[in-house]
Design a protein around this motif. Structure first.
Motif, PDB file in Angstrom:
ATOM      1  N   PRO A 194      11.965   4.207   1.530  1.00  6.56           N
ATOM      2  CA  PRO A 194      10.684   4.658   0.970  1.00  6.56           C
ATOM      3  C   PRO A 194      10.424   6.147   1.204  1.00  6.56           C
ATOM      4  CG  PRO A 194      10.420   2.592   2.172  1.00  6.56           C
ATOM      5  CD  PRO A 194      11.807   3.092   2.468  1.00  6.56           C
ATOM      6  N   PHE A 195      10.874   6.649   2.367  1.00  2.00           N
ATOM      7  CA  PHE A 195      10.640   8.060   2.678  1.00  2.00           C
ATOM      8  C   PHE A 195      11.298   8.968   1.644  1.00  2.00           C
ATOM      9  CE2 PHE A 195      11.901  12.116   4.443  1.00  2.00           C
ATOM     10  CZ  PHE A 195      10.747  12.566   5.048  1.00  2.00           C
ATOM     11  N   VAL A 196      12.564   8.685   1.302  1.00  2.70           N
ATOM     12  CA  VAL A 196      13.272   9.593   0.407  1.00  2.70           C
ATOM     13  C   VAL A 196      12.672   9.559  -1.005  1.00  2.70           C
ATOM     14  CG1 VAL A 196      15.092   8.035  -0.485  1.00  2.70           C
ATOM     15  CG2 VAL A 196      15.588  10.468  -0.130  1.00  2.70           C
ATOM     16  N   LEU A 197      12.086   8.437  -1.400  1.00  5.11           N
ATOM     17  CA  LEU A 197      11.429   8.390  -2.710  1.00  5.11           C
ATOM     18  C   LEU A 197      10.177   9.269  -2.709  1.00  5.11           C
ATOM     19  CD1 LEU A 197      11.749   4.609  -3.691  1.00  5.11           C
ATOM     20  CD2 LEU A 197      13.267   6.522  -4.270  1.00  5.11           C
ATOM     21  N   ARG A 198       9.450   9.274  -1.590  1.00  4.45           N
ATOM     22  CA  ARG A 198       8.281  10.162  -1.472  1.00  4.45           C
ATOM     23  C   ARG A 198       8.731  11.613  -1.427  1.00  4.45           C
ATOM     24  NH1 ARG A 198       6.827   6.257   2.393  1.00  4.45           N
ATOM     25  NH2 ARG A 198       7.282   7.725   4.079  1.00  4.45           N
ATOM     26  N   TRP A 199       9.772  11.873  -0.677  1.00  7.53           N
ATOM     27  CA  TRP A 199      10.303  13.229  -0.545  1.00  7.53           C
ATOM     28  C   TRP A 199      10.765  13.772  -1.896  1.00  7.53           C
ATOM     29  CZ3 TRP A 199      15.623  14.831  -0.865  1.00  7.53           C
ATOM     30  CH2 TRP A 199      15.847  16.151  -0.471  1.00  7.53           C
ATOM     31  N   LEU A 200      11.312  12.908  -2.743  1.00 12.02           N
ATOM     32  CA  LEU A 200      11.765  13.310  -4.069  1.00 12.02           C
ATOM     33  C   LEU A 200      10.610  13.402  -5.068  1.00 12.02           C
ATOM     34  CD1 LEU A 200      14.996  11.119  -4.326  1.00 12.02           C
ATOM     35  CD2 LEU A 200      14.930  13.621  -4.134  1.00 12.02           C
ATOM     36  N   GLY A 201       9.443  12.887  -4.672  1.00  9.14           N
ATOM     37  CA  GLY A 201       8.282  12.935  -5.547  1.00  9.14           C
ATOM     38  C   GLY A 201       8.341  11.940  -6.693  1.00  9.14           C
ATOM     39  N   ILE A 202       9.041  10.811  -6.477  1.00  5.67           N
ATOM     40  CA  ILE A 202       9.163   9.816  -7.548  1.00  5.67           C
ATOM     41  C   ILE A 202       8.618   8.452  -7.126  1.00  5.67           C
ATOM     42  CG2 ILE A 202      11.132  10.940  -8.662  1.00  5.67           C
ATOM     43  CD1 ILE A 202      12.970   8.995  -7.174  1.00  5.67           C
ATOM     44  N   ASP A 203       7.931   8.387  -5.986  1.00  4.68           N
ATOM     45  CA  ASP A 203       7.448   7.097  -5.486  1.00  4.68           C
ATOM     46  C   ASP A 203       6.332   6.519  -6.357  1.00  4.68           C
ATOM     47  OD1 ASP A 203       6.086   9.402  -4.371  1.00  4.68           O
ATOM     48  OD2 ASP A 203       4.885   7.998  -3.213  1.00  4.68           O
ATOM     49  N   HIS A 204       5.744   7.325  -7.239  1.00  2.21           N
ATOM     50  CA  HIS A 204       4.757   6.783  -8.175  1.00  2.21           C
ATOM     51  C   HIS A 204       5.426   6.161  -9.394  1.00  2.21           C
ATOM     52  CE1 HIS A 204       5.775  10.731  -9.724  1.00  2.21           C
ATOM     53  NE2 HIS A 204       5.172  10.455 -10.877  1.00  2.21           N
ATOM     54  N   LEU A 205       6.730   6.381  -9.537  1.00  2.00           N
ATOM     55  CA  LEU A 205       7.492   5.843 -10.662  1.00  2.00           C
ATOM     56  C   LEU A 205       8.381   4.671 -10.257  1.00  2.00           C
ATOM     57  CD1 LEU A 205       8.637   9.260 -12.203  1.00  2.00           C
ATOM     58  CD2 LEU A 205       6.773   7.798 -13.008  1.00  2.00           C
ATOM     59  N   VAL A 206       8.943   4.739  -9.066  1.00  2.00           N
ATOM     60  CA  VAL A 206       9.820   3.685  -8.549  1.00  2.00           C
ATOM     61  C   VAL A 206       9.454   3.412  -7.101  1.00  2.00           C
ATOM     62  CG1 VAL A 206      11.777   4.077 -10.087  1.00  2.00           C
ATOM     63  CG2 VAL A 206      11.553   5.464  -8.019  1.00  2.00           C
ATOM     64  N   GLN A 207       9.619   2.182  -6.689  1.00  2.00           N
ATOM     65  CA  GLN A 207       9.296   1.803  -5.316  1.00  2.00           C
ATOM     66  C   GLN A 207      10.484   1.106  -4.669  1.00  2.00           C
ATOM     67  OE1 GLN A 207       5.729  -0.572  -5.646  1.00  2.00           O
ATOM     68  NE2 GLN A 207       4.409   1.228  -5.748  1.00  2.00           N
ATOM     69  N   PHE A 208      10.610   1.317  -3.381  1.00  2.00           N
ATOM     70  CA  PHE A 208      11.692   0.679  -2.646  1.00  2.00           C
ATOM     71  C   PHE A 208      11.261  -0.730  -2.265  1.00  2.00           C
ATOM     72  CE2 PHE A 208      14.846  -0.102   0.606  1.00  2.00           C
ATOM     73  CZ  PHE A 208      15.959   0.530   0.097  1.00  2.00           C
ATOM     74  N   PRO A 209      12.075  -1.746  -2.575  1.00  2.00           N
ATOM     75  CA  PRO A 209      11.668  -3.133  -2.288  1.00  2.00           C
ATOM     76  C   PRO A 209      11.665  -3.429  -0.799  1.00  2.00           C
ATOM     77  CG  PRO A 209      13.944  -3.059  -3.032  1.00  2.00           C
ATOM     78  CD  PRO A 209      13.408  -1.669  -3.196  1.00  2.00           C
ATOM     79  N   GLU A 210      11.069  -4.529  -0.433  1.00  2.00           N
ATOM     80  CA  GLU A 210      11.035  -4.948   0.968  1.00  2.00           C
ATOM     81  C   GLU A 210      12.457  -5.165   1.465  1.00  2.00           C
ATOM     82  OE1 GLU A 210       9.262  -8.576   3.775  1.00  2.00           O
ATOM     83  OE2 GLU A 210       8.791  -8.474   1.621  1.00  2.00           O
ATOM     84  N   TYR A 211      12.741  -4.605   2.612  1.00  2.00           N
ATOM     85  CA  TYR A 211      14.102  -4.663   3.152  1.00  2.00           C
ATOM     86  C   TYR A 211      14.370  -6.015   3.804  1.00  2.00           C
ATOM     87  CZ  TYR A 211      18.109  -3.817   6.176  1.00  2.00           C
ATOM     88  OH  TYR A 211      19.311  -3.911   6.811  1.00  2.00           O
ATOM     89  N   LYS A 212      15.546  -6.579   3.497  1.00  2.00           N
ATOM     90  CA  LYS A 212      15.987  -7.829   4.118  1.00  2.00           C
ATOM     91  C   LYS A 212      17.220  -7.552   4.955  1.00  2.00           C
ATOM     92  CE  LYS A 212      14.249 -10.725   0.333  1.00  2.00           C
ATOM     93  NZ  LYS A 212      14.599 -11.728  -0.705  1.00  2.00           N
TER      94      LYS A 212
END
Length: 261
Positions: A194-212
């Motif tokens: 999730p951190f790298v998606l925020r860092w890339l500025g794309i977390d409003h477009l794609v989300q990281f799923p719950e980790y298993k």
């Protein structure tokens, strides 16, 4: 996180300066994904949450099916390698190898049939002593046989869509050529994904799923405790560049196995 990233990159750069083996020419670069709109390069490695990252990438690029926008052929003068933000995720080598075995040679599925058809006969001929042996519905390649095959073949083989699941990660990512801005660790994926998606500025477009949690992590000791010390040493030598480059410790792996035993 920024401090940890700087530590990982410094450690990698130091190792790169001492390894001539990873400084050779490159032509095939099929693992590097390109997003021109957001100016991102992402290197995917099989068995490092690869399916999740591909799904995220397809969503970001609004396409389904076969991955598009792959920087298939590497060129040193490609401007994107300098100006785009570059991301890589890696995994402890022995855990990644076990994950590949469990998924591809011990899953009792059509995937196992493909892998057994490709590698099963050769492995059986090499290590079972009887080349005329008749095999049943499943070839039942053991983990020991799989490791022997990998270490005997070595890493100097041409990459394809099957063996890239076990080839050393540096061969799939070329970290001494591509100066990655973010080097993530699979073991901390629940945080770093999730951190790298925020860092890339794309977390409003794609989300990281719950980790298993990985099945390989849960059964790591169970599988590796049956591997002889000599074969373990050969396997660690096979992955020694990965261990050095990405900050993992083979001693920690051996301690984990021995404590489990």
């Amino acid at each position: 996180m920024n401090m940890e990233q700087e530590r990982r990159k410094r450690a990698l750069a130091e190792v790169c300066s001492h390894f001539s083996i990873i400084s050779g020419p490159i032509s095939d670069y099929r693992h590097l994904l390109v997003n021109d709109k957001h100016k991102i390069l992402f290197n995917f490695i099989p068995k490092v949450s690869c399916t999740t990252w591909k799904t995220i990438w397809r969503t970001l690029n609004n396409n389904t099916g076969k991955l598009k926008n792959v920087l298939k052929y590497y060129r040193r003068d490609d401007a994107r390698l300098k100006s785009y933000r570059k991301v890589l995720f890696v995994r402890e080598p022995m855990s990644r190898l076990l994950s590949a075995y469990m998924d591809k040679l011990h899953s009792w599925s059509f995937i196992q049939r493909i892998w057994e058809k490709t590698y099963g006969r050769e492995i059986a001929d090499r290590y079972r002593g009887d080349k005329k042996q008749k095999l049943g519905k499943w070839w039942n390649i053991t983990f020991t046989e799989f490791i022997k095959y990998i270490t005997d073949r070595g890493s100097g083989i041409k990459m394809n869509q099957l063996n890239d699941h076990w080839l050393p990660q540096y061969k799939l990512s070329r970290p001494c050529h591509v100066k990655y801005d973010f080097i993530g660790h699979f073991e901390n994926l629940a945080v770093e994904g999730p951190f790298v998606l925020r860092w890339l500025g794309i977390d409003h477009l794609v989300q990281f799923p719950e980790y298993k949690s990985s099945k390989a992590k849960q059964r790591f000791v169970e599988y590796y405790k049956s591997i002889s010390p000599d074969l373990m040493r050969k396997l660690m030598d096979y992955y020694h560049v990965d261990y050095r480059l990405f900050g993992y410790s083979p001693d920690d792996v051996m301690s984990q196995v021995l404590l489990g035993v």
